[in-house]
Design a protein around this motif. Structure first.
Motif, short mmCIF file in Angstrom:
data_model
loop_
_atom_site.label_atom_id
_atom_site.label_comp_id
_atom_site.label_asym_id
_atom_site.label_seq_id
_atom_site.Cartn_x
_atom_site.Cartn_y
_atom_site.Cartn_z
N SER A 302 0.59 -1.10 0.10
CA SER A 302 -0.25 0.03 -0.52
C SER A 302 1.15 1.11 0.09
O SER A 302 0.48 2.46 -0.19
N PHE A 305 1.85 0.96 -4.30
CA PHE A 305 0.14 0.93 -5.01
C PHE A 305 -0.62 1.55 -4.68
O PHE A 305 -0.79 1.42 -3.48
N GLN A 306 -1.13 2.66 -5.85
CA GLN A 306 -2.34 3.40 -5.81
C GLN A 306 -3.79 3.24 -5.94
O GLN A 306 -4.83 3.00 -5.44
N GLY A 307 -3.85 1.72 -7.25
CA GLY A 307 -5.13 0.67 -6.86
C GLY A 307 -4.48 0.73 -8.86
O GLY A 307 -3.89 0.60 -9.56
N GLY A 308 -6.18 0.36 -9.02
CA GLY A 308 -6.16 0.18 -10.60
C GLY A 308 -7.42 0.24 -10.90
O GLY A 308 -8.21 0.41 -10.24
N PHE A 350 -4.97 7.68 -10.77
CA PHE A 350 -4.95 7.50 -9.76
C PHE A 350 -3.51 8.54 -9.40
O PHE A 350 -2.93 7.94 -8.25
N GLU A 351 -3.74 9.29 -10.10
CA GLU A 351 -2.60 10.65 -9.66
C GLU A 351 -0.82 9.66 -9.08
O GLU A 351 -0.20 10.07 -7.99
#
Lengths: 421, 421
Positions: A302, A305-308, A350-351
């Motif tokens: 975390s 990893f910002q996301g997907g 996701f900046e």
């Protein structure tokens, strides 16, 4: 190592459930690896069922071949499980209560709030010729014998119980008893180059390896491990010899090396992102979430990893990710133009510092002449611009998903480390 | 089955790379399962290295134990690989060119645009006592012997080559040669109930199973398979017997049954969604993309999988998925209120019939007294409203990810089939 006699081991797995294929025997493979690491040569692995004659015959045959016999399984409290009574029979001794073992079983059950049955109490009865080896994570104790010119260890078949007994007791004990060669291993992990190309690059270096340093190629999906093993008398000098060889080989293959020993590609990526203080997001079409999954298996992911987003249809590539309708209509979802927009837009969404994307035909259906099954476009967007790559993979859906993930992670690795051309 | 003699088999895996733990032997397990299915009893599995004496001794020992000896490995074109010359030595015959085999190897290379080397040509030289068995997916042919009172088959160690030879040649041939018992298997796949609870529910039914129908519990991650095996003389009546038992047991455990035999949970979900003409989207926090990955491993999943979002931080749960900032601040990301909004909003975002969400503490870090590691909230939104569930899983990150995925897929299954309370 000149005068050291090869120490031979046999691994004996016991249980009908193995022979009938109800359970996979992962123990024998793990034990093989651990023995190899300390310089013990495994000469045979044998699996027999819960059958008196078969087990006794296996004991006899193993004893003729091996200095060390490691057994797993057949230690349950029920009548099917024969290892303990047959060891007593084979070594011609009685089975008696070991108070220390009873205490351990009692404590084990108390901690879990379960009642101790007579069947469980029986697990504390052991052949008188064995050394009792406590099992801290289960109820069946380990049993160590030194009989008939070999050493024998019987362990439960439950993998984590076996591993703990091996690590805490068997491996140290074996190293203490047997004069083993000093061995130093180091594994170089590479990605993005096939085994035969790697072998070609390494030809000259390999030819000039010192006699006591051996090289093994261990290929897996999209990756090749190079294992260097040095044999000798003194650990520190072996370490030096291996490190010197790595120094020589890095100028040749450094671009493909992501880490050493047990580090996985996703762990290496995590380490690199943390070091750089950067983070990442993924837009996954054909890889369907698999890349995000790999990244998030790592504790602490975390942090970077910002996301997907998984926009599995063109409509969502447009609506949620902002890929131009015209691009999708004219160039198609599986195109360089589309993955560029996917990568750049997921980075914005996701900046994140890095945005990566995959779009392809995983199969088995959906291909055509121009874009057959296995065609995949990937891209990576960063502050230094966006790079892309077209992959031509296989006919197999699962393989295509996995190989896409490796290629995307490798692209990210190259971009983070500034190794892209 | 009264008069049929048990047919015994031994599986012999050959290769140093197995003994040293460089390669996992998945072949022996697969062969075990296939032989078990047709009523052949595996009496031993043996692994030996690339060593003349060890291989010859293994041949001799296997021949004394088994009617059928199935070998894998040791068939490469290099000098390390000894299986072929040793089979010729053991059966006292020469090795000669088999023109048909040479033609097959030549075609194999031509198709791949590669040149045929002398080493490869040698793969078409076979012991004169063997029957040549073409390998359509590789270069090392299968070799079948009927010698010394047993049948022998040598196959390459590459799993997909071995499997094809087994399926196309060995299994049919064994069924043809040996009088085997008639066996009928059917596996009932369950999810959402542990083995001991299931066993408890099934106590009475199990006690009343006919003598010739056996039950095995095969637990795996979050799932339990129930394998019913019927033995007898006539297939159709065995099928009837098993189906009758399934009819009796379904009223008791039907709620937990998602499919039969090889169908996986994600395949069952796909089948159910297609039948219902519905589709799905996922908002995955702690499961990190794993659920979307499982769903998209299935060919044709684009028909019912709309897509997914992985908002790994609160900021994106709010910004991209529209979860209230106040909810996140007051209740936290791992809360019933948050997963409800995640599930409902991902359903809207992807215009899907079902929206599912996960949010939890996968670990190993991040837990506290009120919400320890392993705390997970999941939710499913549909036109019939939104349901939720709190899971208390383990200390292990990977296990928590996998168990969350099983729980979410099971929740979806129950909602699609209207089996939720």
């Amino acid at each position: 190592m000149g005068n050291i006699k090869t120490v031979k081991a046999e691994i004996l797995a016991i249980g009908d459930e193995l022979l009938y294929g109800q359970i996979i025997d992962t123990n024998s493979h793990w034990i093989s690896q651990e023995l190899d690491k300390i310089g013990v040569k495994v000469v045979q692995r044998t699996t027999v069922g819960d059958n008196r004659e078969a087990i006794l015959a296996a004991f006899k045959a193993a004893e003729q071949r091996a200095d060390i016999i490691l057994m797993t399984g057949g230690l349950g409290p029920t009548n099917d499980d024969l290892t303990k009574p047959l060891l007593a029979e084979y070594f011609d001794c009685e089975i008696k209560l070991v108070p220390e073992a009873l205490e351990a079983v009692r404590t084990f059950f108390e901690k879990r709030g379960r009642e101790l049955t007579d069947l469980n109490k029986f697990q504390a009865h052991l052949p008188t010729k064995c050394t009792y080896v406590p099992n801290e994570v289960g109820t069946a104790p380990g049993m160590w014998f030194e009989e008939n010119g070999s050493v024998w260890m019987s362990m439960p078949g439950v993998p984590h119980e076996m591993k703990k007994l091996m690590e805490d007791f068997v491996l140290p004990k074996v190293k203490e008893i047997f004069p083993l060669p000093i061995i130093y291993h180091k594994v170089i992990k590479t990605v993005g180059i096939g085994e035969s190309w790697l072998a070609d690059l390494l030809k000259d270096w390999e030819k000039n390896l010192p006699e006591h340093v051996k090289l093994a190629y261990l290929p897996s999906l999209g990756q090749v491990k190079l294992r260097l093993t040095a044999f000798g008398d003194e650990l520190e000098s072996l370490q030096n010899d291996v490190e010197n060889q790595i120094e020589l080989v890095m100028p040749i293959i450094g671009k493909y090396v992501f880490g050493y020993n047990k580090e996985t590609l996703e762990e290496a990526i995590g380490r690199m992102l943390k070091q750089a203080g950067k983070n990442v997001a993924f837009a996954e079409s054909c890889s369907g979430g698999y890349i995000s999954h790999l990244i998030t298996t790592i504790p602490g992911s975390s942090e970077y990893f910002q996301g997907g987003l998984i926009p599995y249809h063109n409509h969502f590539k447009n609506k949620l990710l902002g890929v131009d309708e015209a691009t999708l209509a004219e160039k198609g979802a599986v195109s360089e133009e589309t993955v560029i927009q996917m990568a750049e837009n997921v980075k914005g969404m996701f900046e994140s510092d890095f945005g990566l994307a995959s779009s392809g035909i995983a199969g088995p259906g959906g291909g055509w002449a121009e874009k057959p099954v296995g065609t995949v476009w990937i891209a990576c967007a960063s502050e230094r611009g966006t790079i892309t790559k077209r992959l031509q993979l296989t006919q197999d859906r699962m393989l295509n998903i996995q190989l896409t993930a490796v290629a995307v992670l490798n692209m990210l690795r190259l971009v983070i480390s500034g190794k892209t051309e």
